[in-house]
Scaffold this motif. Sequence first.
Motif, short mmCIF file in Angstrom:
data_model
loop_
_atom_site.label_atom_id
_atom_site.label_comp_id
_atom_site.label_asym_id
_atom_site.label_seq_id
_atom_site.Cartn_x
_atom_site.Cartn_y
_atom_site.Cartn_z
N GLN A 1 -2.94 84.23 -41.61
CA GLN A 1 -1.64 83.72 -41.18
C GLN A 1 -0.51 84.44 -41.90
O GLN A 1 0.49 84.84 -41.29
CB GLN A 1 -1.55 82.21 -41.43
CG GLN A 1 -0.26 81.56 -40.95
CD GLN A 1 -0.09 81.63 -39.44
OE1 GLN A 1 -1.07 81.42 -38.70
NE2 GLN A 1 1.12 81.90 -38.98
N ALA A 2 -0.68 84.64 -43.22
CA ALA A 2 0.35 85.34 -44.00
C ALA A 2 0.49 86.79 -43.52
O ALA A 2 1.60 87.31 -43.42
CB ALA A 2 -0.01 85.30 -45.48
N GLU B 1 2.32 86.83 -40.14
CA GLU B 1 3.76 86.60 -40.30
C GLU B 1 4.45 87.84 -40.85
O GLU B 1 5.57 88.17 -40.44
CB GLU B 1 3.99 85.40 -41.20
CG GLU B 1 3.57 84.07 -40.57
CD GLU B 1 3.72 82.88 -41.50
OE1 GLU B 1 4.16 83.10 -42.65
OE2 GLU B 1 3.41 81.76 -41.09
N SER B 2 3.76 88.54 -41.75
CA SER B 2 4.32 89.78 -42.29
C SER B 2 4.44 90.83 -41.19
O SER B 2 5.47 91.52 -41.07
CB SER B 2 3.45 90.30 -43.43
OG SER B 2 3.91 91.56 -43.90
N ALA C 1 -5.20 90.39 -50.29
CA ALA C 1 -3.83 89.90 -50.22
C ALA C 1 -2.88 90.76 -51.05
O ALA C 1 -1.79 91.13 -50.59
CB ALA C 1 -3.77 88.45 -50.68
N SER D 1 -0.85 95.20 -42.17
CA SER D 1 -0.75 93.75 -42.01
C SER D 1 -1.46 93.31 -40.73
O SER D 1 -2.14 92.27 -40.70
CB SER D 1 0.72 93.33 -41.95
OG SER D 1 1.36 93.58 -43.18
#
Length: 429
Positions: A29-30, A33-34, A124, A136
């Motif tokens: 998810q991170a 979004e990036s 990460a 990403s």
Amino acid sequence: MIKLATETDAALLSLFDEMKGKGATGLRQAAWESFAAKGLPNRRVEAWHYTDLKAALAKPAPIASVYAAALTLPAKCGAIRLVTLDGVFRPDLSDLAALPEGVKAQPLREALGQGAAGIMALIASSDVQTDDAALSLNAALMQDGVVLRVAGGATLEQTIELATFVSSEEAQSSFSRNVVIVGKDAHATIVETAGALSSAPAQDNQALIVRLASGATLDIITHASGQSDALVRVMSLLAHLDEGASLNSYALLEGAGLLRRQIFARLDGERAKVSLNGATLAKGRQHVDTTLVVDHAFPNGESRERFRSILDEQGTGVFQGKIVVRPGAQKTDGVMQSKAVLLSDGATMNNKPELEIFADDVQCGHGATCGRLDKDQLFYLVARGIPRVEAEALLIEGFANEAFEGLENEALRGFLATRISSWMAARAR
């Protein structure tokens, strides 16, 4: 987030919806979004100024879902092979039983499913550090790959090949990621193979994350090739070097459609050393891009970058290299060099070397050249009875092989030389 203003945006979001529940939910998810904040990179993005990935991926292909059950893979380079096919690690095609003592391999999807803290943190931190949209996207959609661990103190006599192939006969995309962790004072040699077993217009986004503990040494030999000018491939190498660690990388990129290999190397310890070398072969309308960033964060680091490009017909080459020396990274020694030979009037080379230095006691330099074959050298060979085509081949092969002079493994150096000779022989026909 991406606004669904185009079919491309909607297609990418659909791919993420398919993959977001397959382990590492928070990490995916991170990463999404990036990526969504940036979108696919185009020429307006400085790091992608010469390579328009947004245009190349205007129609994102569905993620590969049909995997070949039986197929013939290219011959191995005498190495222990671990195979990822169409984004999925294939134990049935891999030499797992041959792995030597001190080496462990695990499918990435298994590590993600277990929520392996070390692997999750490494992925990460690597993605955040680079802030690269293609990387990403790889993290958000990653299917599988290999986690390879080399125990501290181990010295591997055998080479291990991380082979990633696309095989589908249809337009499909694959997102694979390999992780290599080399323990303290260990030494290993890895062959990274990126190939295509069909001429389908595949879209391949793959990443290799390397973590070298203090005193560790890793040699990486990369060979990328393909069968279709419709192949779009992005390869990312992310390397973290602790104190006294050494990374030696040698790459041969045989253009197939659009190929970008990007390297992000961070020297996270004093006296760390990195050597990045490569040769590009491109013809037709092939586009081959090598972009790298070497980040010196500690004192007494050393980096060497040497790249050669041979471009024919309408082929396009790109070299973007940046050396960053951070405050406090005194006594840094960095040298970067790119040379290109254009074999036709339609060939194009883009060179962009950069230095960003924030310390005052360093020794750094860069250079870039672009031109034709040396007429005097060519005349010398032809005057001694060597046919012009053969004389050109001798000069070009010698030029390309300069990138691999530091490679100590004679078998692998011979393999790369053979590939260059084969490319030249095909050009002469």
